[in-house]
Write a protein that holds these residues in place. Structure first.
Motif, PDB file in Angstrom:
ATOM      1  N   CYS A 184       0.815  -1.221   0.000  1.00  0.00           N
ATOM      2  CA  CYS A 184       0.000   0.000   0.000  1.00  0.00           C
ATOM      3  C   CYS A 184       0.849   1.272   0.000  1.00  0.00           C
ATOM      4  O   CYS A 184       0.405   2.325  -0.458  1.00  0.00           O
ATOM      5  CB  CYS A 184      -0.953   0.011   1.192  1.00  0.00           C
ATOM      6  N   GLY A 185       2.069   1.183   0.522  1.00  0.00           N
ATOM      7  CA  GLY A 185       2.990   2.317   0.500  1.00  0.00           C
ATOM      8  C   GLY A 185       2.631   3.452   1.418  1.00  0.00           C
ATOM      9  O   GLY A 185       3.153   4.570   1.267  1.00  0.00           O
ATOM     10  N   THR A 186       1.754   3.227   2.392  1.00  0.00           N
ATOM     11  CA  THR A 186       1.299   4.319   3.264  1.00  0.00           C
ATOM     12  C   THR A 186       1.539   4.061   4.747  1.00  0.00           C
ATOM     13  O   THR A 186       1.568   5.017   5.529  1.00  0.00           O
ATOM     14  CB  THR A 186      -0.204   4.570   3.064  1.00  0.00           C
ATOM     15  N   THR A 187       1.678   2.818   5.158  1.00  0.00           N
ATOM     16  CA  THR A 187       1.730   2.476   6.582  1.00  0.00           C
ATOM     17  C   THR A 187       2.922   1.569   6.868  1.00  0.00           C
ATOM     18  O   THR A 187       3.416   0.866   5.979  1.00  0.00           O
ATOM     19  CB  THR A 187       0.427   1.767   7.013  1.00  0.00           C
ATOM     20  N   GLN A 188       3.343   1.589   8.116  1.00  0.00           N
ATOM     21  CA  GLN A 188       4.443   0.721   8.547  1.00  0.00           C
ATOM     22  C   GLN A 188       4.053  -0.746   8.365  1.00  0.00           C
ATOM     23  O   GLN A 188       2.946  -1.151   8.709  1.00  0.00           O
ATOM     24  CB  GLN A 188       4.770   1.000  10.016  1.00  0.00           C
ATOM     25  N   GLU A 189       4.994  -1.525   7.829  1.00  0.00           N
ATOM     26  CA  GLU A 189       4.725  -2.946   7.578  1.00  0.00           C
ATOM     27  C   GLU A 189       5.008  -3.760   8.837  1.00  0.00           C
ATOM     28  O   GLU A 189       6.146  -4.051   9.172  1.00  0.00           O
ATOM     29  CB  GLU A 189       5.590  -3.464   6.421  1.00  0.00           C
ATOM     30  N   THR A 190       3.933  -4.125   9.548  1.00  0.00           N
ATOM     31  CA  THR A 190       4.013  -5.000  10.713  1.00  0.00           C
ATOM     32  C   THR A 190       3.235  -6.281  10.411  1.00  0.00           C
ATOM     33  O   THR A 190       2.623  -6.415   9.344  1.00  0.00           O
ATOM     34  CB  THR A 190       3.414  -4.307  11.945  1.00  0.00           C
ATOM     35  N   HIS A 191       3.239  -7.209  11.361  1.00  0.00           N
ATOM     36  CA  HIS A 191       2.499  -8.453  11.161  1.00  0.00           C
ATOM     37  C   HIS A 191       1.005  -8.188  10.987  1.00  0.00           C
ATOM     38  O   HIS A 191       0.369  -8.698  10.052  1.00  0.00           O
ATOM     39  CB  HIS A 191       2.733  -9.393  12.347  1.00  0.00           C
ATOM     40  N   SER A 192       0.442  -7.417  11.895  1.00  0.00           N
ATOM     41  CA  SER A 192      -1.006  -7.168  11.835  1.00  0.00           C
ATOM     42  C   SER A 192      -1.385  -6.402  10.579  1.00  0.00           C
ATOM     43  O   SER A 192      -2.421  -6.672   9.956  1.00  0.00           O
ATOM     44  CB  SER A 192      -1.456  -6.407  13.082  1.00  0.00           C
ATOM     45  N   HIS A 193      -0.541  -5.437  10.186  1.00  0.00           N
ATOM     46  CA  HIS A 193      -0.838  -4.672   8.978  1.00  0.00           C
ATOM     47  C   HIS A 193      -0.740  -5.552   7.730  1.00  0.00           C
ATOM     48  O   HIS A 193      -1.618  -5.519   6.859  1.00  0.00           O
ATOM     49  CB  HIS A 193       0.129  -3.497   8.848  1.00  0.00           C
ATOM     50  N   LEU A 194       0.314  -6.371   7.651  1.00  0.00           N
ATOM     51  CA  LEU A 194       0.550  -7.159   6.449  1.00  0.00           C
ATOM     52  C   LEU A 194      -0.539  -8.196   6.213  1.00  0.00           C
ATOM     53  O   LEU A 194      -0.950  -8.425   5.075  1.00  0.00           O
ATOM     54  CB  LEU A 194       1.922  -7.850   6.561  1.00  0.00           C
ATOM     55  N   PHE A 195      -1.026  -8.807   7.287  1.00  0.00           N
ATOM     56  CA  PHE A 195      -1.967  -9.913   7.117  1.00  0.00           C
ATOM     57  C   PHE A 195      -3.435  -9.526   7.290  1.00  0.00           C
ATOM     58  O   PHE A 195      -4.306 -10.321   6.931  1.00  0.00           O
ATOM     59  CB  PHE A 195      -1.632 -11.037   8.102  1.00  0.00           C
ATOM     60  N   SER A 196      -3.721  -8.339   7.838  1.00  0.00           N
ATOM     61  CA  SER A 196      -5.139  -8.010   8.063  1.00  0.00           C
ATOM     62  C   SER A 196      -5.493  -6.558   7.782  1.00  0.00           C
ATOM     63  O   SER A 196      -6.545  -6.276   7.191  1.00  0.00           O
ATOM     64  CB  SER A 196      -5.528  -8.353   9.506  1.00  0.00           C
ATOM     65  N   ASP A 197      -4.659  -5.588   8.175  1.00  0.00           N
ATOM     66  CA  ASP A 197      -5.027  -4.181   8.080  1.00  0.00           C
ATOM     67  C   ASP A 197      -4.756  -3.567   6.711  1.00  0.00           C
ATOM     68  O   ASP A 197      -5.403  -2.581   6.339  1.00  0.00           O
ATOM     69  CB  ASP A 197      -4.290  -3.365   9.148  1.00  0.00           C
ATOM     70  N   CYS A 198      -3.810  -4.092   5.979  1.00  0.00           N
ATOM     71  CA  CYS A 198      -3.437  -3.527   4.682  1.00  0.00           C
ATOM     72  C   CYS A 198      -4.626  -3.614   3.714  1.00  0.00           C
ATOM     73  O   CYS A 198      -5.326  -4.641   3.651  1.00  0.00           O
ATOM     74  CB  CYS A 198      -2.234  -4.253   4.113  1.00  0.00           C
ATOM     75  N   CYS A 199      -4.869  -2.532   2.948  1.00  0.00           N
ATOM     76  CA  CYS A 199      -5.993  -2.532   2.007  1.00  0.00           C
ATOM     77  C   CYS A 199      -5.839  -3.610   0.949  1.00  0.00           C
ATOM     78  O   CYS A 199      -6.839  -4.201   0.502  1.00  0.00           O
ATOM     79  CB  CYS A 199      -6.130  -1.153   1.354  1.00  0.00           C
ATOM     80  N   TYR A 200      -4.601  -3.891   0.553  1.00  0.00           N
ATOM     81  CA  TYR A 200      -4.370  -4.955  -0.432  1.00  0.00           C
ATOM     82  C   TYR A 200      -4.727  -6.316   0.163  1.00  0.00           C
ATOM     83  O   TYR A 200      -5.362  -7.156  -0.492  1.00  0.00           O
ATOM     84  CB  TYR A 200      -2.909  -4.928  -0.871  1.00  0.00           C
ATOM     85  N   SER A 201      -4.335  -6.558   1.427  1.00  0.00           N
ATOM     86  CA  SER A 201      -4.656  -7.814   2.085  1.00  0.00           C
ATOM     87  C   SER A 201      -6.155  -7.988   2.251  1.00  0.00           C
ATOM     88  O   SER A 201      -6.687  -9.089   2.082  1.00  0.00           O
ATOM     89  CB  SER A 201      -3.973  -7.876   3.456  1.00  0.00           C
ATOM     90  N   GLN A 202      -6.836  -6.881   2.555  1.00  0.00           N
ATOM     91  CA  GLN A 202      -8.292  -6.958   2.725  1.00  0.00           C
ATOM     92  C   GLN A 202      -8.986  -7.310   1.412  1.00  0.00           C
ATOM     93  O   GLN A 202      -9.940  -8.088   1.391  1.00  0.00           O
ATOM     94  CB  GLN A 202      -8.813  -5.633   3.268  1.00  0.00           C
ATOM     95  N   ARG A 203      -8.500  -6.751   0.290  1.00  0.00           N
ATOM     96  CA  ARG A 203      -9.074  -7.105  -1.005  1.00  0.00           C
ATOM     97  C   ARG A 203      -8.851  -8.578  -1.325  1.00  0.00           C
ATOM     98  O   ARG A 203      -9.724  -9.255  -1.885  1.00  0.00           O
ATOM     99  CB  ARG A 203      -8.475  -6.227  -2.107  1.00  0.00           C
ATOM    100  N   CYS A 204      -7.664  -9.080  -0.964  1.00  0.00           N
ATOM    101  CA  CYS A 204      -7.375 -10.503  -1.190  1.00  0.00           C
ATOM    102  C   CYS A 204      -8.323 -11.389  -0.382  1.00  0.00           C
ATOM    103  O   CYS A 204      -8.802 -12.417  -0.871  1.00  0.00           O
ATOM    104  CB  CYS A 204      -5.924 -10.802  -0.820  1.00  0.00           C
ATOM    105  N   LEU A 205      -8.615 -10.982   0.850  1.00  0.00           N
ATOM    106  CA  LEU A 205      -9.527 -11.765   1.689  1.00  0.00           C
ATOM    107  C   LEU A 205     -10.943 -11.744   1.129  1.00  0.00           C
ATOM    108  O   LEU A 205     -11.659 -12.751   1.172  1.00  0.00           O
ATOM    109  CB  LEU A 205      -9.515 -11.216   3.120  1.00  0.00           C
ATOM    110  N   ILE A 206     -11.356 -10.605   0.569  1.00  0.00           N
ATOM    111  CA  ILE A 206     -12.698 -10.523  -0.019  1.00  0.00           C
ATOM    112  C   ILE A 206     -12.798 -11.439  -1.237  1.00  0.00           C
ATOM    113  O   ILE A 206     -13.783 -12.174  -1.419  1.00  0.00           O
ATOM    114  CB  ILE A 206     -13.017  -9.064  -0.392  1.00  0.00           C
ATOM    115  N   LEU A 207     -11.768 -11.422  -2.092  1.00  0.00           N
ATOM    116  CA  LEU A 207     -11.761 -12.286  -3.265  1.00  0.00           C
ATOM    117  C   LEU A 207     -11.733 -13.752  -2.868  1.00  0.00           C
ATOM    118  O   LEU A 207     -12.404 -14.592  -3.489  1.00  0.00           O
ATOM    119  CB  LEU A 207     -10.551 -11.953  -4.149  1.00  0.00           C
ATOM    120  N   LEU A 208     -10.963 -14.056  -1.825  1.00  0.00           N
ATOM    121  CA  LEU A 208     -10.898 -15.445  -1.359  1.00  0.00           C
ATOM    122  C   LEU A 208     -12.249 -15.906  -0.840  1.00  0.00           C
ATOM    123  O   LEU A 208     -12.694 -17.034  -1.120  1.00  0.00           O
ATOM    124  CB  LEU A 208      -9.840 -15.575  -0.261  1.00  0.00           C
ATOM    125  N   LYS A 209     -12.949 -15.042  -0.100  1.00  0.00           N
ATOM    126  CA  LYS A 209     -14.262 -15.403   0.434  1.00  0.00           C
ATOM    127  C   LYS A 209     -15.259 -15.643  -0.697  1.00  0.00           C
ATOM    128  O   LYS A 209     -16.058 -16.578  -0.667  1.00  0.00           O
ATOM    129  CB  LYS A 209     -14.771 -14.306   1.362  1.00  0.00           C
TER     130      LYS A 209
END
Length: 311
Positions: free
Chosen positions: A273-298
């Motif tokens: 996303c290029g906007t927020t610090q890359e942590t575990h919680s951000h990378l796997f749940s909070d990142c907008c890209y990760s959230q889109r991936c979860l929606i597509l997976l669902k």
């Protein structure tokens, strides 16, 4: 020699005297010479190898046990060219290296130095893919009892019969104390018996229910099972997924936040996303890209696939 001939007549198999040797220790010279003349065998010296294992009448030294470490390292170097990931390395460590170690450990009481080297080689291969690794691993490397049970149960084994004849004799195994002249190996077996003695009757091992698995569970009885165990180590998941989930719940991924803290990189912004610090919680749940991936997976798992699959 008559026994050998009888076996040969019954089976059709004959011994090769040129390849057969006699190993002697504590036998008078004249008696040993008479045995050699009658048998026609050659004289062998200790230590010698049998099925790739060094055999000796005394405790094996670290140098003699280095064969085990060298074989493990040679296996790892041949696997390293395959560029396996964590899950593949874990399978090889558990199915191949641990079996090589267990095979030796069932025959000898390995020196502590050799056990430490084997652990180090396994740890290095798991985290780096090589036998040589100088960085701190992502997760700490946590971690011969059967002899006591064999002796107590008087199993039909030549070694056990020899122990009963030379050491134990008519003494009760659970009250037997080794003499100061006993070998180091025998004293270690008795020491293992003392450590396991309180648990034999409690766990039913005296009723021939002994197993290495049951002893292992007893040794780690103070460990608490974590609540995420069935979720992470699920047999329905691929090994790669199991390992990634395990590292995630332990917060051990090398995210940019950790790499910046170690001074390896200059920026900890998320590459997705290029906007927020890359942590575990951000990378796997909070990142907008990760959230889109979860929606597509669902959406994908909700699809009725050929009428046979419905998640």
């Amino acid at each position: 020699m008559r026994a050998f001939l009888t076996f040969s007549e019954a089976s059709g198999l004959s011994m090769n005297q040129d390849k057969s040797k006699i190993y002697r220790n504590g036998v008078p010279h004249l008696e040993a010479e008479a045995i050699l003349q009658l048998s026609g065998f050659q004289v062998g010296t200790f230590p010698f190898k049998y099925l790739g294992i060094p055999i000796s009448y005394k405790k094996l030294s670290n140098a003699e046990c280095n064969i085990l470490v060298d074989r493990i390292v040679s296996r790892i170097r041949s696997w390293g060219a395959k560029k396996l990931r964590y899950a593949g390395r874990l399978v090889l460590v558990r199915s191949v290296i641990s079996q090589m170690h267990s095979y030796w450990a069932k025959i000898f009481l390995l020196p502590k130095g050799i056990i430490s080297r084997v652990d180090a080689v396994c740890r290095n291969y798991l985290w780096s893919g090589n036998d040589d690794f100088h960085r701190v691993p992502a997760v700490a490397w946590d971690t011969c009892w059967k002899f006591s049970w064999w002796i107590a149960q008087k199993k039909d084994s030549l070694w056990v019969k020899w122990v009963h004849h030379i050491y134990k004799k008519q003494t009760d195994w659970w009250s037997y104390n080794p003499s100061i002249n006993s070998s180091w190996t025998w004293r270690q077996v008795c020491k293992a018996r003392d450590a396991l003695c309180p648990s034999f009757s409690v766990n039913g091992w005296l009723n021939e229910e002994y197993s290495t698995h049951s002893v292992y569970n007893w040794l780690i009885r103070e460990h608490v099972t974590v609540n995420w165990l069935p979720l992470v180590w699920n047999i329905l998941c691929l090994p790669k997924v199991n390992f990634i989930c395990w590292l995630y719940v332990l917060n051990r991924f090398m995210t940019k936040e950790r790499l910046l803290r170690y001074g390896i990189i200059n920026s900890d912004l998320c590459d997705l996303c290029g906007t927020t610090q890359e942590t575990h919680s951000h990378l796997f749940s909070d990142c907008c890209y990760s959230q889109r991936c979860l929606i597509l997976l669902k959406k994908w798992v909700d699809i009725d696939w050929n009428g046979d699959f419905k998640a």
